[in-house]
Motif scaffolding. Structure first.
Motif, PDB file in Angstrom:
ATOM      1  N   GLU A 153       0.812  -1.218   0.000  1.00  0.00           N
ATOM      2  CA  GLU A 153       0.000   0.000   0.000  1.00  0.00           C
ATOM      3  C   GLU A 153       0.847   1.271   0.000  1.00  0.00           C
ATOM      4  OE1 GLU A 153      -3.336   0.271   0.041  1.00  0.00           O
ATOM      5  OE2 GLU A 153      -4.033  -1.726   0.659  1.00  0.00           O
ATOM      6  N   GLY A 154       0.452   2.242  -0.798  1.00  0.00           N
ATOM      7  CA  GLY A 154       0.930   3.600  -0.678  1.00  0.00           C
ATOM      8  C   GLY A 154      -0.185   4.395  -0.035  1.00  0.00           C
ATOM      9  N   PRO A 155      -0.151   5.684  -0.035  1.00  0.00           N
ATOM     10  CA  PRO A 155       0.940   6.476  -0.597  1.00  0.00           C
ATOM     11  C   PRO A 155       2.153   6.487   0.336  1.00  0.00           C
ATOM     12  CG  PRO A 155      -0.747   7.906   0.342  1.00  0.00           C
ATOM     13  CD  PRO A 155      -1.264   6.510   0.443  1.00  0.00           C
ATOM     14  N   CYS A 156       3.329   6.775  -0.271  1.00  0.00           N
ATOM     15  CA  CYS A 156       4.564   6.869   0.492  1.00  0.00           C
ATOM     16  C   CYS A 156       4.998   8.329   0.535  1.00  0.00           C
ATOM     17  CB  CYS A 156       5.635   5.986  -0.152  1.00  0.00           C
ATOM     18  SG  CYS A 156       5.123   4.246  -0.186  1.00  0.00           S
ATOM     19  N   HIS A 195      -2.316   2.550  -4.839  1.00  0.00           N
ATOM     20  CA  HIS A 195      -2.160   3.968  -4.489  1.00  0.00           C
ATOM     21  C   HIS A 195      -0.712   4.375  -4.227  1.00  0.00           C
ATOM     22  CE1 HIS A 195      -6.420   3.106  -3.358  1.00  0.00           C
ATOM     23  NE2 HIS A 195      -6.568   4.185  -4.103  1.00  0.00           N
ATOM     24  N   ILE A 196       0.148   4.209  -5.203  1.00  0.00           N
ATOM     25  CA  ILE A 196       1.546   4.633  -5.053  1.00  0.00           C
ATOM     26  C   ILE A 196       1.876   5.615  -6.173  1.00  0.00           C
ATOM     27  CG2 ILE A 196       3.943   3.871  -4.772  1.00  0.00           C
ATOM     28  CD1 ILE A 196       2.741   0.969  -4.522  1.00  0.00           C
ATOM     29  N   ASP A 197       2.515   6.720  -5.814  1.00  0.00           N
ATOM     30  CA  ASP A 197       2.958   7.704  -6.791  1.00  0.00           C
ATOM     31  C   ASP A 197       4.475   7.607  -6.925  1.00  0.00           C
ATOM     32  OD1 ASP A 197       2.716   9.911  -8.578  1.00  0.00           O
ATOM     33  OD2 ASP A 197       3.362  11.253  -6.963  1.00  0.00           O
ATOM     34  N   GLN A 198       4.985   7.891  -8.114  1.00  0.00           N
ATOM     35  CA  GLN A 198       6.430   7.852  -8.391  1.00  0.00           C
ATOM     36  C   GLN A 198       7.036   6.517  -7.957  1.00  0.00           C
ATOM     37  OE1 GLN A 198       8.592  11.632  -8.045  1.00  0.00           O
ATOM     38  NE2 GLN A 198       6.845  12.322  -6.833  1.00  0.00           N
ATOM     39  N   ARG A 215      -0.995  -6.851  -9.816  1.00  0.00           N
ATOM     40  CA  ARG A 215      -2.120  -5.910  -9.965  1.00  0.00           C
ATOM     41  C   ARG A 215      -1.659  -4.506  -9.597  1.00  0.00           C
ATOM     42  NH1 ARG A 215      -7.695  -8.329 -10.086  1.00  0.00           N
ATOM     43  NH2 ARG A 215      -8.142  -6.136 -10.278  1.00  0.00           N
ATOM     44  N   PHE A 216      -1.811  -3.601 -10.555  1.00  0.00           N
ATOM     45  CA  PHE A 216      -1.467  -2.192 -10.316  1.00  0.00           C
ATOM     46  C   PHE A 216      -2.768  -1.416 -10.204  1.00  0.00           C
ATOM     47  CE2 PHE A 216       2.096  -4.020 -12.661  1.00  0.00           C
ATOM     48  CZ  PHE A 216       3.170  -3.612 -11.892  1.00  0.00           C
ATOM     49  N   ASN A 217      -3.103  -0.966  -8.989  1.00  0.00           N
ATOM     50  CA  ASN A 217      -4.333  -0.215  -8.762  1.00  0.00           C
ATOM     51  C   ASN A 217      -4.004   1.215  -8.363  1.00  0.00           C
ATOM     52  OD1 ASN A 217      -5.883  -2.590  -9.121  1.00  0.00           O
ATOM     53  ND2 ASN A 217      -5.624  -3.129  -6.961  1.00  0.00           N
ATOM     54  N   PHE A 218      -4.404   2.188  -9.166  1.00  0.00           N
ATOM     55  CA  PHE A 218      -4.229   3.607  -8.835  1.00  0.00           C
ATOM     56  C   PHE A 218      -2.757   3.939  -8.596  1.00  0.00           C
ATOM     57  CE2 PHE A 218      -8.285   1.877  -7.523  1.00  0.00           C
ATOM     58  CZ  PHE A 218      -9.116   2.600  -8.353  1.00  0.00           C
ATOM     59  N   ILE A 219      -1.922   3.502  -9.509  1.00  0.00           N
ATOM     60  CA  ILE A 219      -0.489   3.787  -9.471  1.00  0.00           C
ATOM     61  C   ILE A 219      -0.237   4.918 -10.471  1.00  0.00           C
ATOM     62  CG2 ILE A 219       1.815   2.803  -9.839  1.00  0.00           C
ATOM     63  CD1 ILE A 219       0.232   1.452  -7.556  1.00  0.00           C
ATOM     64  N   THR A 220       0.541   5.921 -10.063  1.00  0.00           N
ATOM     65  CA  THR A 220       0.771   7.068 -10.953  1.00  0.00           C
ATOM     66  C   THR A 220       2.255   7.344 -11.123  1.00  0.00           C
ATOM     67  OG1 THR A 220       0.463   8.497  -9.017  1.00  0.00           O
ATOM     68  CG2 THR A 220      -1.433   8.203 -10.448  1.00  0.00           C
ATOM     69  N   HIS A 262      -1.556 -11.937 -16.397  1.00  0.00           N
ATOM     70  CA  HIS A 262      -0.247 -11.667 -15.792  1.00  0.00           C
ATOM     71  C   HIS A 262      -0.255 -10.328 -15.062  1.00  0.00           C
ATOM     72  CE1 HIS A 262       2.353 -14.911 -17.366  1.00  0.00           C
ATOM     73  NE2 HIS A 262       1.369 -15.021 -18.239  1.00  0.00           N
ATOM     74  N   VAL A 263      -0.795  -9.318 -15.737  1.00  0.00           N
ATOM     75  CA  VAL A 263      -0.763  -7.966 -15.189  1.00  0.00           C
ATOM     76  C   VAL A 263      -2.124  -7.327 -15.400  1.00  0.00           C
ATOM     77  CG1 VAL A 263       0.230  -5.652 -15.449  1.00  0.00           C
ATOM     78  CG2 VAL A 263       1.696  -7.673 -15.700  1.00  0.00           C
ATOM     79  N   ASN A 264      -2.643  -6.688 -14.359  1.00  0.00           N
ATOM     80  CA  ASN A 264      -3.869  -5.912 -14.497  1.00  0.00           C
ATOM     81  C   ASN A 264      -3.583  -4.474 -14.070  1.00  0.00           C
ATOM     82  OD1 ASN A 264      -6.894  -6.217 -15.006  1.00  0.00           O
ATOM     83  ND2 ASN A 264      -6.835  -5.071 -13.091  1.00  0.00           N
ATOM     84  N   VAL A 265      -3.943  -3.550 -14.945  1.00  0.00           N
ATOM     85  CA  VAL A 265      -3.700  -2.126 -14.702  1.00  0.00           C
ATOM     86  C   VAL A 265      -5.057  -1.455 -14.544  1.00  0.00           C
ATOM     87  CG1 VAL A 265      -2.810   0.006 -15.730  1.00  0.00           C
ATOM     88  CG2 VAL A 265      -1.551  -2.147 -16.031  1.00  0.00           C
ATOM     89  N   LEU A 266      -5.325  -0.910 -13.360  1.00  0.00           N
ATOM     90  CA  LEU A 266      -6.626  -0.293 -13.098  1.00  0.00           C
ATOM     91  C   LEU A 266      -6.444   1.082 -12.463  1.00  0.00           C
ATOM     92  CD1 LEU A 266      -9.776  -0.509 -12.804  1.00  0.00           C
ATOM     93  CD2 LEU A 266      -9.343  -1.380 -10.510  1.00  0.00           C
ATOM     94  N   GLY A 267      -7.082   2.072 -13.039  1.00  0.00           N
ATOM     95  CA  GLY A 267      -7.067   3.412 -12.441  1.00  0.00           C
ATOM     96  C   GLY A 267      -5.679   4.023 -12.374  1.00  0.00           C
ATOM     97  N   CYS A 268      -4.800   3.664 -13.300  1.00  0.00           N
ATOM     98  CA  CYS A 268      -3.425   4.173 -13.270  1.00  0.00           C
ATOM     99  C   CYS A 268      -3.259   5.341 -14.229  1.00  0.00           C
ATOM    100  CB  CYS A 268      -2.442   3.065 -13.634  1.00  0.00           C
ATOM    101  SG  CYS A 268      -2.401   1.731 -12.418  1.00  0.00           S
TER     102      CYS A 268
END
Ligand SMILES: *[C@@H]1O[C@H](CO)[C@@H](O)[C@H](O)[C@H]1NC(C)=O
Ligand SMILES: *[C@@H]1O[C@H](CO)[C@@H](O)[C@H](O)[C@H]1NC(C)=O
Ligand SMILES: *[C@@H]1O[C@H](CO)[C@@H](O)[C@H](O)[C@H]1NC(C)=O
Ligand SMILES: *[C@@H]1O[C@H](CO)[C@@H](O)[C@H](O)[C@H]1NC(C)=O
Length: 399
Positions: free
Chosen positions: A75-78, A109-112, A148-153, A169-175
């Motif tokens: 979990e982010g954010p960091c 939810h991780i940025d950068q 799974r990448f959820n809300f990654i920016t 293999h990979v799911n990208v959601l809300g990125c």
């Protein structure tokens, strides 16, 4: 003597400072042990927790070795840019019933963020594929996806490999602004539902210099995808590069701005396609989709718009799709087809495709059944440049 001790402690102090500044959080310092039976889930989460608190850039490191990783949610954010560097091989439990959720490693939810390293995420999917009955059982157990990448920016995924996922293999959601570079996906051609990268409800996703060999779509692009750039991707075996399927559910968001360029497809079931379900519960749109400079070798259905997509007869073809497809181009696509039908553009009777250009096509078919064919319905494409096979004659036309 005292002086020496002080100098030594100073050295230690200095070394510690350097280490903190380097910002590496090595999982083996948090209890991870090399060995395929040694679960590093707790160590990974502890290292992440500390790295995530860091106010300077930090990297969680999984060094060379082989480790067991159970289901983990990161979990982010960091507080600063953060990465995970995987140099070793992470193995998932083979038994899909050991997972509560639908992801093996889920990032929220991780940025950068950066995920990199020469390492491998081995989903050990064979057991799950053998048990998969989702084709005829809507209540089937959904096996976890490797990543799974959820809300990654503002993020990059570079160099790592996803192997034998149990599901996508990979799911990208809300990125937003997420790039895959030199990424590798590997699974058997016979593996079930192992899409390489699935994207939905995301903006600014780039996939470049990536090799995908798998049992389903190499890349699939779902509703709400905007500004997706796929370049220099090698796909095959697999089911091709797909937009869709769209139009199956209510409240789907538009797809807009898809570019697939300088890709190769080899021994794939389909080439580049846009697929929508008939009898959509609500209208939808898919526009500005461009497929250019593509080399195909032994590819089935190389160029395909299919608005009657209805696998396992789960729908009725009598009611047309309500997804409006417009502003599409297929340009400079060359190579060989494994199916006689090379260009199939079957659009919806209720919302015919608009502004579709087909240019410089040179796709040969040498199998049984005679020369290559093309089929168009509910579409009036603009044909430019070379057309091999010859441009389609519309079999049905709406006004
Ligand atoms: C996209 O993300 C990358 C990687 O973090 C970053 O370097 C770049 O500035 C971002 N682009 C925009 C427009 O924010
Ligand atoms: C993604 O690709 C587009 C088009 O090639 C490019 O303009 C953009 O800078 C790329 N973004 C990143 C983060 O690489
Ligand atoms: C993309 O493909 C075109 C046509 O095949 C070629 O001219 C161009 O050099 C390629 N670009 C890259 C970056 O590979
Ligand atoms: C399609 O392209 C035309 C002409 O470039 C443009 O006016 C129109 O807004 C586009 N439609 C969509 C849905 O993007």
């Amino acid at each position: 003597m005292e002086f020496i001790i002080t100098a030594v402690s100073l050295l230690f102090l200095f070394a510690n400072v350097v280490e903190v500044h380097a910002g590496n959080f090595d999982v083996t310092k948090y209890g991870a042990k090399d060995g395929a039976n040694a679960d590093i889930s707790q160590a990974l989460m502890s290292a992440w927790k500390e790295a995530c608190q860091s106010t300077s850039p930090s990297t969680v490191v999984v060094p060379k070795g082989t480790y067991l990783l159970n289901e983990v949610i990161i979990e982010g954010p960091c507080r600063a840019p953060i990465g995970i560097r995987v140099e070793g091989t992470l193995k998932a439990p083979a038994d899909p019933s050991q997972f509560k959720g639908d992801g093996w490693l889920t990032l929220n939810h991780i940025d950068q963020f950066t995920l990199d390293g020469a390492g491998t995420f081995d989903g050990q999917g064979a057991t799950a594929w053998a048990r998969n009955d989702c084709g005829n059982n809507p209540q089937c157990h959904k096996s976890p996806m490797n990543l799974r990448f959820n809300f990654i920016t503002n993020a990059v995924v570079r160099d790592v490999t996803s192997l034998d996922s149990k599901n996508f293999h990979v799911n990208v959601l809300g990125c937003k602004n997420l790039s895959f570079q030199h990424f590798t996906v590997t699974a058997a051609e016979t593996s079930i539902n192992t899409d390489g990268i699935h994207i939905g409800r995301s903006d600014g996703i780039n996939i470049t210099d990536t090799n995908i060999k798998t049992g389903d779509d190499c890349v699939s692009i779902g509703d709400g995808s905007r500004n997706i750039n796929i370049q220099r991707v090698n796909c095959g075996p697999g089911h091709g590069i797909s937009v869709g399927s769209l139009g199956r559910y209510p409240n789907e968001e538009p797809v807009v701005g898809i570019t697939v360029r300088n890709c190769t497809l080899t021994n794939t079931m389909n080439g580049v396609r846009v697929k929508t379900w008939p009898a959509s519960p609500a209208p939808g749109t898919a526009s500005e989709m461009h497929f250019e400079d593509i080399i195909m070798t032994n590819v089935g259905n190389p160029i395909l718009i299919d608005q009657e997509y209805c696998p396992y007869n789960q729908c009725t073809l009598k009611v047309p799709s309500l997804v409006k497809i417009s502003n599409v181009s297929f340009k400079n696509i060359r190579g060989t087809s494994s199916s006689q039908l090379v260009v199939k553009l079957v659009c919806s009777k209720s919302t015919p495709c608009q502004n579709v250009e087909v240019g410089d096509i040179d796709l040969t078919y040498s199998g049984p059944g005679g020369p290559a064919t093309t089929l168009c319905s509910n579409i009036k494409p603009t044909f430019t440049g070379k057309q091999n096979p010859p441009a389609c004659v519309n079999s049905a036309q709406s006004s």
